[in-house]
Every structure is written in C-alpha cells, then in structure tokens.
Design a protein around this motif. Structure first.
Motif, PDB file in Angstrom:
ATOM      1  N   UNK A  36       1.030  -1.206  -0.078  1.00 37.10           N
ATOM      2  CA  UNK A  36      -0.252   0.183   0.099  1.00 37.10           C
ATOM      3  C   UNK A  36       1.138   0.991  -0.141  1.00 37.10           C
ATOM      4  N   UNK A  37       2.004   1.495   0.747  1.00 33.07           N
ATOM      5  CA  UNK A  37       3.347   1.794   0.783  1.00 33.07           C
ATOM      6  C   UNK A  37       3.854   2.710  -0.926  1.00 33.07           C
ATOM      7  N   UNK A  38       3.699   1.263  -0.757  1.00 30.96           N
ATOM      8  CA  UNK A  38       4.212   1.666  -3.018  1.00 30.96           C
ATOM      9  C   UNK A  38       3.077   2.049  -4.396  1.00 30.96           C
ATOM     10  N   UNK A  39       1.447   1.837  -3.558  1.00 34.21           N
ATOM     11  CA  UNK A  39       0.740   2.496  -4.251  1.00 34.21           C
ATOM     12  C   UNK A  39       0.587   3.507  -4.574  1.00 34.21           C
ATOM     13  N   UNK A  40       0.452   4.426  -2.797  1.00 37.63           N
ATOM     14  CA  UNK A  40       0.685   5.429  -2.573  1.00 37.63           C
ATOM     15  C   UNK A  40       1.177   6.485  -3.493  1.00 37.63           C
ATOM     16  N   UNK A  41       2.596   6.190  -2.769  1.00 40.39           N
ATOM     17  CA  UNK A  41       4.351   7.068  -3.254  1.00 40.39           C
ATOM     18  C   UNK A  41       3.692   7.195  -4.868  1.00 40.39           C
TER      19      UNK A  41
END
Length: 199
Positions: free
Chosen positions: A176-181
């Motif tokens: 999810x952090x990769x997606x948000x970035x």
C-alpha cells in the motif's frame, strides 16, 4: 488490563519497528529490500493480553475492547507527537465488513485523526476484491494473496499516515505504501496498534 500491555521493545528496526535483540538500526529484511514507507510507529508488542483484546475487537465486535484500544492508540500517538497530512486506514472489502460488522482500521483511523489533527481519508484506498484471511500465511503467500486487489486515488504531495491494527510481515504496508507513492504521496509512514516479532 491495559496496564499489562507491553510497549515496543527498546531495540527495533527504524523502518518497520520489528523487535530486535541488539542495538541495530535496521532489520535484515529492510536492509535487503527497503520499503516505500519512511518509518513505523507501533504502540505495543503483539502478545497477551493484546492479542486477546484485538481478537475481541476484530472478530466479536466488542465495543469495550474497541474503546480501550482506540484510546490507547490515540494516547500513544499524542505522546509521540505523530503528524501527517492525511490519515488513511488500510481498507476492507465490503464482504469482509459485512462478515465482521466492524472496520477496525477505520476505528483506529478516527483515533489517529483525533490525536494528530489530520483529516481522515477512508476512501483514498480501495480494496477491489475480497481476499482470503492473511493470518498464518508466509510473506510470499501474503504477497500473492493481495497482489492487484488495491487501488489508490490521486494525491498531490501529501504526507500520509497509513493506519493498520497489526504489522506482521510488512507485506500489506509495503504494497500500500508503494501504491500511495505512485499515486502522488510525498511520503508514507505506518501507524499501527501492534507489531509482531519475526513472522
């Protein structure tokens, strides 16, 4: 019972908050594969009686446990002066919400919003497909299970706090952090109620 909860150990990874046995800055996983999040703020070490309280909260819709854990989470974030531009709970699929009757990450997200003063953005992330429970799965099995089931709405350089109840293998946090970035977040940090030992 809250007085019996054990805070995070003295030594932990500065990125994922994994409990460590010595004064090291990072765990082996984060050294080998650095995540897209900047750090993890976890309140407690995942053991009894916290596991019991979280189980009552998540699976039995116990509002007393929900209140106690939400208050402990809020107090911990205040003590650490946690700050972000947006609070984003790890999303549930509607089928999971119907089965459980209570969205624990949304509940914790509200506590995080009260503690930090940052607005809650519960629809910024969406879970597009129902998935099997991740409990008991390895890191690789978790990665396969959640591949392609989340999507994010566009961001404009905000600093995001991703809220979850338990960080276990960091698979969900990393995904999810990769997606948000990629969606435009300037940074992502993880705020969690509990961190497990090495899975």
């Amino acid at each position: 019972m809250l007085a019996q909860l054990q805070a995070q150990p003295q030594f932990s990874c500065q990125l994922c908050a994994l409990p460590l046995t010595s004064n090291s800055d990072y765990c082996g996983q984060c050294l080998a594969h650095p995540p897209d999040f900047t750090h993890t703020l976890a309140c407690f070490y995942y053991q009894f009686p916290l596991d019991y309280l979280i189980g009552r909260f998540k699976f039995e819709r116990c509002l007393a446990s929900a209140y106690w854990l939400g208050k402990a989470f809020e107090d911990h974030l205040r003590q650490h002066h946690a700050r972000a531009d947006l609070i984003v709970p790890v999303p549930m699929h509607w089928r999971g919400l119907v089965r459980r009757g209570l969205d624990q990450t949304l509940w914790l997200g509200r506590a995080a919003s009260r503690a930090s003063g940052a607005p809650l953005a519960p629809k910024l992330l969406q879970k597009t497909r129902h998935s099997t429970p991740l409990h008991g799965l390895s890191r690789q099995e978790r990665a396969r299970t959640i591949r392609g089931i989340y999507r994010a709405r566009p961001l404009q350089g905000q600093h995001v706090a991703l809220v979850d109840d338990i960080v276990t293998t960091t698979t969900t946090a990393r995904t999810l952090s990769r997606l948000l970035r990629k969606a435009g977040a300037a940074s992502v940090q993880i705020w969690a109620l509990a961190r497990t030992p090495e899975h």
